[in-house]
Design an enzyme around this catalytic site. Structure first.
Site, short mmCIF file in Angstrom:
data_model
loop_
_atom_site.label_atom_id
_atom_site.label_comp_id
_atom_site.label_asym_id
_atom_site.label_seq_id
_atom_site.Cartn_x
_atom_site.Cartn_y
_atom_site.Cartn_z
N GLU A 170 0.85 -1.19 0.00
CA GLU A 170 0.00 0.00 0.00
C GLU A 170 0.88 1.23 0.00
O GLU A 170 1.88 1.27 0.69
CB GLU A 170 -0.85 0.05 1.27
CG GLU A 170 -1.69 -1.17 1.51
CD GLU A 170 -2.12 -1.27 2.96
OE1 GLU A 170 -2.17 -0.23 3.65
OE2 GLU A 170 -2.39 -2.39 3.40
N GLY A 171 0.51 2.23 -0.77
CA GLY A 171 1.15 3.54 -0.60
C GLY A 171 0.53 4.12 0.66
O GLY A 171 -0.67 4.21 0.77
N CYS A 172 1.34 4.45 1.66
CA CYS A 172 0.78 5.00 2.89
C CYS A 172 0.12 6.34 2.59
O CYS A 172 0.50 7.01 1.66
CB CYS A 172 1.85 5.30 3.92
SG CYS A 172 2.90 3.95 4.28
N VAL A 173 -0.84 6.70 3.42
CA VAL A 173 -1.43 8.03 3.28
C VAL A 173 -0.76 8.95 4.28
O VAL A 173 -0.64 8.60 5.43
CB VAL A 173 -2.92 7.97 3.55
CG1 VAL A 173 -3.52 9.36 3.54
CG2 VAL A 173 -3.58 7.14 2.51
N MET A 216 6.74 7.89 -1.41
CA MET A 216 5.76 8.02 -0.33
C MET A 216 6.37 7.46 0.96
O MET A 216 7.22 6.58 0.88
CB MET A 216 4.49 7.24 -0.68
CG MET A 216 3.72 7.80 -1.86
SD MET A 216 3.17 9.50 -1.64
CE MET A 216 1.83 9.28 -0.47
#
Lengths: 102, 410
Positions: free
Chosen positions: A99-102, B158
């Site tokens: 997952e791309g972290c938020v 990210m």
């Protein structure tokens, strides 16, 4: 030896839903689907690392976690697993999509 | 006399200092806060500087103005944190022994990590960042006289602070070029490491459409390897080249270097934290607020604000020998400027992705979720006043720390 992937559950994006069903033979089969004919020792070093992180945290590691954790450079990682290595290794290692972290 | 030490006087550290000054008995506790910079920056305002909406002086005020007089403020560099010994060493030889430590050292951009970015000759000439006041100001000077060409915006890696800021930058740039009558002379590309415009599926689809409507090209899963200043292209590890005349970068974000030097951080110098209690996973008298932790929540001021009540309550409970409560839910609330005096609002947490609806009052708003509206823009503009006058001082806000499903449509 061939493995029967029909006994394994995958999500709609082709990632295994249960990392405990994973075996080395499955990894070799999934690697072929990703266009990697033979898994070398360097490939395995990365897969083993991702399995370790993935099973401990429940999440597939990010690109930076892989390069920091294995000492393999991003460039070499892309050579071993062309295009998106983090996603590719996660799939071969029987983990969920990173997952791309938020 | 016991010592309550806060490292970092940004949004999180300043709020903790104000709350703790009210909660702790001054006969029993002294509160200290350390920061290397005497200026407090309103970071959400950096975004508006390149487009001449804010000037640099709109976003900076002295830190001392926002800290209570009873708090000892030390301006200086931290040399080493030694959590096993409950002490912090400052540059210049001073050592502070603490009983409780709050780490609020934030996250910072690291342009030095990308080959060719600062060392290739184009830095601050046709390559800019806007996550620093200097970068945003330099970009503003460049855009004022730019006649058009290929503008490329890239997120290096990210997670980044304020994950919606790149999208806001694109929407504002599109609007800015239209207003100046040169939109047809500018080609805009957004190269992102993510598979879409944003991290969460529903918001990503809606925000992706907003990019497409504005003719902004999206290059996804782009892992940047280098900036080639001679050829004026950026190159990814999978050898995709994107040519630019103007390159705007959001460099890798990392926690403070002292976190790494003190052996307290992960691979990006963020401190491992219990994501629900905000206590360090390793040291029970060390607590985290804001961007400095590795909690999988947005790195944003609103998140630091929603962490505040939880971390204060848990520290006070810990002082009484009680267990911390797992009350932080990852709540984030972000106004997204979309240009033309409109904005979008998103409200979400660890479990619930941004959904459409109204906020904070169901059916009434005045803010619309995941939808463009003028009210959302005015909410964002008003927020600067609220930030300086209410939020930093730990004042009450008209909504709860935990996210509410009221008003959201599934």
């Amino acid at each position: 030896m061939t493995v029967d992937l029909t006994q394994i559950s995958f999500n709609e994006e082709g990632f295994m839903t249960d990392p405990h069903q994973w075996t080395k033979e499955i990894a070799e089969e999934l690697a072929k689907q990703e266009g990697i004919e033979t898994l070398t020792a360097d490939h395995w070093k990365i897969i083993d690392f991702c399995r370790q992180v993935g099973l401990a945290s429940g999440k597939a590691p990010t690109l930076r976690q892989i390069t920091t954790g294995t000492g393999i450079s991003t460039k070499d990682l892309f050579a071993l697993y062309p295009k998106g290595p983090a996603k590719k290794v996660a799939r071969i290692a029987g983990l969920g999509k990173p997952e791309g972290c938020v | 006399m016991k010592t309550f030490l806060i490292l970092g006087a940004g949004t999180g550290g300043t709020m903790v200092a104000n709350k703790m000054a009210q909660a702790l008995d001054p006969q029993e506790w002294r509160i200290l806060i350390v920061d290397k910079d005497e200026n407090h920056y309103y970071q959400p305002g950096f975004l508006f500087i390149p487009f001449g909406i804010y000037s640099p002086s709109d976003v900076v005020k002295p830190k001392r103005n926002f800290l209570p007089p009873t708090v000892d403020v030390i301006f200086g560099e931290i040399e080493l944190i030694e959590p096993d010994k409950n002490r912090v060493k400052l540059n210049g030889g001073r050592t502070i022994n603490y009983d409780y430590l709050v780490v609020a050292t934030g996250s910072h951009t690291r342009p030095d990590l990308l080959p060719g970015l600062v060392d290739g000759g184009g830095w601050r000439k046709n390559i800019f960042d806007f996550y620093t006041p200097d970068g945003a100001t330099a970009l503003g000077r460049f855009l004022k006289f730019w006649k058009g060409g290929r503008m490329v915006l890239n997120v290096a890696e990210m997670p980044i602070k304020c994950p919606v800021a790149p999208l806001e930058f694109l929407f504002l740039a599109d609007w800015f070029f239209r207003e100046r009558g040169i939109r047809d002379k500018v080609e805009i590309t957004f190269a992102t490491p993510l598979p879409g415009a944003f991290t969460k599926p529903r918001a990503s689809a809606i925000l992706g459409n907003m990019l497409a409507e504005r003719g902004i090209r999206l290059e996804t899963e782009y892992a940047i390897m280098e900036v080639d200043n001679t050829k004026q292209v950026i190159r990814s590890y999978d050898e995709r080249e994107i040519p630019y005349d103007l390159f705007v970068t959001i460099p890798t974000n990392m926690g403070a270097e002292v976190i790494g030097a003190s052996g307290m951080g992960d691979e990006l110098n963020f401190v491992p934290v219990n994501k629900h209690t905000l206590q360090s996973v390793k040291w029970e008298n060390v607590w985290l607020i804001g961007d400095a932790s590795n909690a999988p929540a947005s790195k944003a001021g609103s998140v630091a604000h929603f962490m505040l009540d939880v971390v204060i309550e848990n520290i006070l409970r810990h002082m009484e020998g009680l267990e911390p409560l797992p009350k932080f839910d990852g709540h984030a609330n972000c106004f997204i400027e979309s240009g033309n005096e409109k904005g979008v609002l998103i409200d979400f947490n660890y479990e619930v992705e941004p959904l459409p609806g109204m906020f904070p009052l169901p059916g009434f708003g005045p803010f619309s979720l995941l939808k463009e509206s003028p009210a959302n823009h005015w909410g964002k503009m008003m927020f600067k006043w609220i930030y300086w006058n209410v939020l930093l001082k730990g004042g009450e806000m008209p909504f709860e720390s935990q996210m509410s499903m009221a008003g959201k449509w599934k």
